[in-house]
Design an enzyme around this catalytic site. Structure first.
Site, PDB file in Angstrom:
ATOM      1  N   ASN A 167       1.789   7.934  15.906  1.00 23.46           N
ATOM      2  CA  ASN A 167       0.731   6.922  15.927  1.00 23.46           C
ATOM      3  C   ASN A 167       0.347   6.516  17.354  1.00 23.46           C
ATOM      4  OD1 ASN A 167       0.333   7.071  13.239  1.00 23.46           O
ATOM      5  ND2 ASN A 167       1.361   5.171  12.703  1.00 23.46           N
ATOM      6  N   CYS A 214      -1.055   0.210  11.398  1.00 21.97           N
ATOM      7  CA  CYS A 214      -0.157   1.192  12.015  1.00 21.97           C
ATOM      8  C   CYS A 214      -0.528   1.511  13.448  1.00 21.97           C
ATOM      9  CB  CYS A 214      -0.169   2.464  11.187  1.00 21.97           C
ATOM     10  SG  CYS A 214       0.197   2.139   9.469  1.00 21.97           S
ATOM     11  N   ARG A 221     -20.303   3.275  15.302  1.00 21.21           N
ATOM     12  CA  ARG A 221     -19.606   4.452  14.747  1.00 21.21           C
ATOM     13  C   ARG A 221     -20.467   5.704  14.708  1.00 21.21           C
ATOM     14  NH1 ARG A 221     -14.180   3.035  14.700  1.00 21.21           N
ATOM     15  NH2 ARG A 221     -14.095   0.832  14.232  1.00 21.21           N
ATOM     16  N   LYS A 234       7.809   9.294  14.217  1.00 23.41           N
ATOM     17  CA  LYS A 234       6.771   8.453  13.600  1.00 23.41           C
ATOM     18  C   LYS A 234       6.037   7.590  14.632  1.00 23.41           C
ATOM     19  CE  LYS A 234       4.384   6.000  10.776  1.00 23.41           C
ATOM     20  NZ  LYS A 234       3.431   6.414   9.804  1.00 23.41           N
ATOM     21  N   ASP A 238       9.594  -6.902  -5.292  1.00 17.77           N
ATOM     22  CA  ASP A 238       8.809  -7.527  -4.226  1.00 17.77           C
ATOM     23  C   ASP A 238       9.099  -9.029  -4.288  1.00 17.77           C
ATOM     24  OD1 ASP A 238       6.028  -6.444  -2.614  1.00 17.77           O
ATOM     25  OD2 ASP A 238       6.358  -8.616  -2.730  1.00 17.77           O
ATOM     26  N   TYR A 253       0.816  -1.212   0.000  1.00 17.01           N
ATOM     27  CA  TYR A 253       0.000   0.000   0.000  1.00 17.01           C
ATOM     28  C   TYR A 253       0.856   1.272   0.000  1.00 17.01           C
ATOM     29  CZ  TYR A 253      -4.427  -2.401   0.874  1.00 17.01           C
ATOM     30  OH  TYR A 253      -5.550  -3.173   0.759  1.00 17.01           O
TER      31      TYR A 253
HETATM   32  N1  SAJ Z   1     -10.274   5.354  14.779  1.00 14.65           N
HETATM   33  C1  SAJ Z   1     -11.113   5.565  15.867  1.00 14.65           C
HETATM   34  N2  SAJ Z   1     -11.286   6.849  16.314  1.00 14.65           N
HETATM   35  C2  SAJ Z   1     -10.682   7.922  15.724  1.00 14.65           C
HETATM   36  C3  SAJ Z   1      -9.828   7.690  14.625  1.00 14.65           C
HETATM   37  C4  SAJ Z   1      -9.648   6.408  14.169  1.00 14.65           C
HETATM   38  O1  SAJ Z   1     -11.682   4.623  16.433  1.00 14.65           O
HETATM   39  O2  SAJ Z   1     -10.891   9.052  16.189  1.00 14.65           O
HETATM   40  C5  SAJ Z   1     -10.015   3.974  14.290  1.00 14.65           C
HETATM   41  C6  SAJ Z   1     -10.388   3.732  12.844  1.00 14.65           C
HETATM   42  O3  SAJ Z   1     -11.727   3.322  12.712  1.00 14.65           O
HETATM   43  C7  SAJ Z   1      -9.396   2.647  12.448  1.00 14.65           C
HETATM   44  C8  SAJ Z   1      -8.170   2.931  13.307  1.00 14.65           C
HETATM   45  O4  SAJ Z   1      -8.601   3.791  14.343  1.00 14.65           O
HETATM   46  O5  SAJ Z   1      -9.893   1.365  12.781  1.00 14.65           O
HETATM   47  C9  SAJ Z   1      -6.990   3.558  12.586  1.00 14.65           C
HETATM   48  O6  SAJ Z   1      -7.429   4.581  11.735  1.00 14.65           O
HETATM   49  P1  SAJ Z   1      -6.615   5.943  11.514  1.00 14.65           P
HETATM   50  O7  SAJ Z   1      -7.393   6.768  10.611  1.00 14.65           O
HETATM   51  O8  SAJ Z   1      -6.282   6.541  12.818  1.00 14.65           O
HETATM   52  O9  SAJ Z   1      -5.220   5.506  10.962  1.00 14.65           O
HETATM   53  P2  SAJ Z   1      -4.632   4.665   9.717  1.00 14.65           P
HETATM   54  O10 SAJ Z   1      -4.075   3.404  10.238  1.00 14.65           O
HETATM   55  O11 SAJ Z   1      -5.602   4.582   8.587  1.00 14.65           O
HETATM   56  O12 SAJ Z   1      -3.464   5.600   9.246  1.00 14.65           O
HETATM   57  C10 SAJ Z   1      -2.607   6.163  10.194  1.00 14.65           C
HETATM   58  C11 SAJ Z   1      -2.570   7.575   9.713  1.00 14.65           C
HETATM   59  N3  SAJ Z   1      -2.531   8.482  10.815  1.00 14.65           N
HETATM   60  C12 SAJ Z   1      -3.465   9.437  10.985  1.00 14.65           C
HETATM   61  O13 SAJ Z   1      -4.426   9.589  10.260  1.00 14.65           O
HETATM   62  C13 SAJ Z   1      -3.260  10.329  12.135  1.00 14.65           C
HETATM   63  C14 SAJ Z   1      -1.492   7.836   8.686  1.00 14.65           C
HETATM   64  O14 SAJ Z   1      -1.151   9.211   8.631  1.00 14.65           O
HETATM   65  C15 SAJ Z   1      -0.219   7.047   8.905  1.00 14.65           C
HETATM   66  O15 SAJ Z   1       0.652   7.184   7.817  1.00 14.65           O
HETATM   67  C16 SAJ Z   1      -0.579   5.594   9.028  1.00 14.65           C
HETATM   68  O16 SAJ Z   1      -1.386   5.464  10.199  1.00 14.65           O
HETATM   69  C17 SAJ Z   1       0.686   4.786   9.088  1.00 14.65           C
HETATM   70  O17 SAJ Z   1       0.985   4.128   8.083  1.00 14.65           O
HETATM   71  O18 SAJ Z   1       1.420   4.881  10.085  1.00 14.65           O
END
Ligand code: SAJ
Length: 424
Positions: free
Chosen positions: A211, A261, A403, A207, A30, A10
């Site tokens: 997260n 992540c 949600r 980083k 890959d 991805y």
């Molecule tokens: N989630 C919640 N509540 C929230 C935000 C998210 O329950 O307020 C849940 C989502 O439903 C999901 C999970 O958390 O299951 C993760 O979602 P996410 O949007 O927080 O993160 P990822 O894994 O899609 O992507 C994150 C990204 N970080 C942010 O949006 C702050 C991205 O910038 C990073 O590059 C990525 O992790 C990574 O690869 O590290």
């Protein structure tokens, strides 16, 4: 400049495509031969619904600036080698087997003065204590004399890949200040965002802290949501009003935290610390991991309030991917919920418009005859669900909302029993 991208998932594949768009000659490597065969044929092996990905891939494939291979032979003339392999955890411990394998494969073929760029997320100090010594050992070259290292953690998420890749700021950790101009040139073409230089370990720490910050904040929201259920107020209203106060950014509670992540990177950070326990990370991880179990509790209570024993019912579960509007199922909270239901021998069916396995039948078909609808992921496609139609299809009208997707007042008026996370 000749470049290679190792790991075409991805993150790596979009980067390889972006570099090709910028007129670099790109070698994409890959170890998955089926993926490479598809890419060579011009077939996108995953994320077909990701905005721009298919279109950009088709264009670059035709331009022939990008080649795909399972073979590391041609690394020897590359100036920049981007590493974008997965760095998962087993339990709470990082598993660097893909990274080690990539490093060992490139090291003996490294061109003098080349720069190895680690975009994969790793624990603080991994470059210093592990990657540099390993590359030196297998290449017989010396860091900052014969080759250089940079850590440039990726910052993208499904559904926004190209938008984020081309606009977000990047943190670049370097082994030697000498490589800053070359990296600035490359990354300022990749993204219009700000470029910040630092040392290798600071970039790794930034980083994993980013997260972890998100995970801890989501855990706080989840804990508050469960508290609101007991207090008898609606957490979503609380959140909205809290966030009106300056400097507040309460995150969203929900049915669980998935992806590759957020559930993993806090452990990468914690695993680099030996002298103390990162208590907040430990607690947050366990709160967030518990949310599918909480959904089960709400489901059981709602059914029991309607005089039904959960064992005699059938559930319709909406959403399987880890996040809305994505087909990515890594660490999906629904998969945890599914395990609980299987263990309890409860009948259920799953629908997800974007996940192949769960999109064969219509959502109406899955809902038909069910006793309880459990919404786990708020996919845009579900916006078109007609509440009155659903109510006619179901055997008993119960909604569990993971949600804050449904309008409680509206569905209650339509005769549903409604329980949402933080709003019962
Ligand atoms: N989630 C919640 N509540 C929230 C935000 C998210 O329950 O307020 C849940 C989502 O439903 C999901 C999970 O958390 O299951 C993760 O979602 P996410 O949007 O927080 O993160 P990822 O894994 O899609 O992507 C994150 C990204 N970080 C942010 O949006 C702050 C991205 O910038 C990073 O590059 C990525 O992790 C990574 O690869 O590290």
């Amino acid at each position: 400049m000749r470049v290679a991208v190792i790991g075409l998932g991805y993150v790596g594949l979009p980067l390889a495509i972006r570099l090709s768009q910028l007129d670099f000659n790109v070698l994409g490597i890959d170890i998955n031969s089926k993926k490479i065969e598809d890419l060579q044929k011009g077939v996108l092996p995953f994320a077909n619904d990701e905005p721009f990905l298919k279109d950009y891939f088709n264009k670059e494939h035709k331009r022939n600036k990008i080649t795909f291979s399972t073979n590391f032979e041609n690394i020897s003339d590359k100036d920049l080698i981007f590493i974008n392999v997965d760095t998962p955890i087993i339990g709470k411990v990082p598993n660097y087997s893909s990274l080690i394998s990539a490093i060992k494969s490139i090291a003996p073929k490294l061109k003098k003065k080349s720069i190895v760029i680690i975009e994969s997320t790793v624990s603080p100090n991994t470059s210093k204590n592990f990657l540099i010594p390993t590359i030196e050992k297998y290449s017989k070259l010396k860091i900052n004399k014969d080759f250089f290292l940079a850590t440039v953690p990726e910052r993208i998420r499904p559904n926004y890949i190209f938008k984020q890749l081309t606009s977000l700021s990047r943190v670049i950790g370097v082994s030697d200040k000498k490589i800053k101009p070359s990296l600035k040139r490359v990354y300022s073409q990749i993204t219009s965002g700000e470029i910040d230089f630092t040392d290798l370990t600071t970039a790794e720490t930034v980083k994993t802290v980013e997260n972890s910050f998100r995970d801890v904040n989501i855990a706080f929201a989840n804990e508050v949501a469960i508290a609101c259920e007991e207090i008898g107020v609606n957490v979503w209203e609380v959140m909205e009003l809290v966030n009106k106060s300056p400097l507040h950014n309460m995150h969203q509670p929900g049915a669980g935290v998935g992806g590759h992540c957020i559930p993993k990177d806090p452990w990468l950070l914690a695993s680099s610390i030996k002298k103390q326990n990162m208590k907040l990370i430990d607690t947050s991880r366990s709160i967030n991991d518990n949310m599918p179990k909480h959904i089960f509790k709400l489901t059981k209570e709602a059914l029991s309030n309607s005089g039904l024993r959960i064992k005699n019912t059938k559930l319709a579960i909406l959403g399987y991917s880890y996040v809305e509007n994505s087909d990515d199922t890594r660490n999906s909270p629904t998969s945890i919920f599914e395990k609980i239901l299987k263990k309890e021998k409860i009948k259920f069916e799953i629908h997800d418009p974007l996940v192949k396995e769960y999109s064969k039948r219509s959502v109406e078909d899955i809902i038909k005859g069910s006793n309880c609808l459990v919404l786990m992921v708020s996919h845009g496609a579900y916006k078109y669900l007609d509440v009155r139609k659903i109510s006619r299809l179901m055997s008993t009208k119960i909604i569990i909302d993971g949600r804050n997707f449904f309008d409680k007042e509206k569905v209650t008026k339509a005769g549903f029993i409604y329980k949402g996370v933080g709003n019962v």
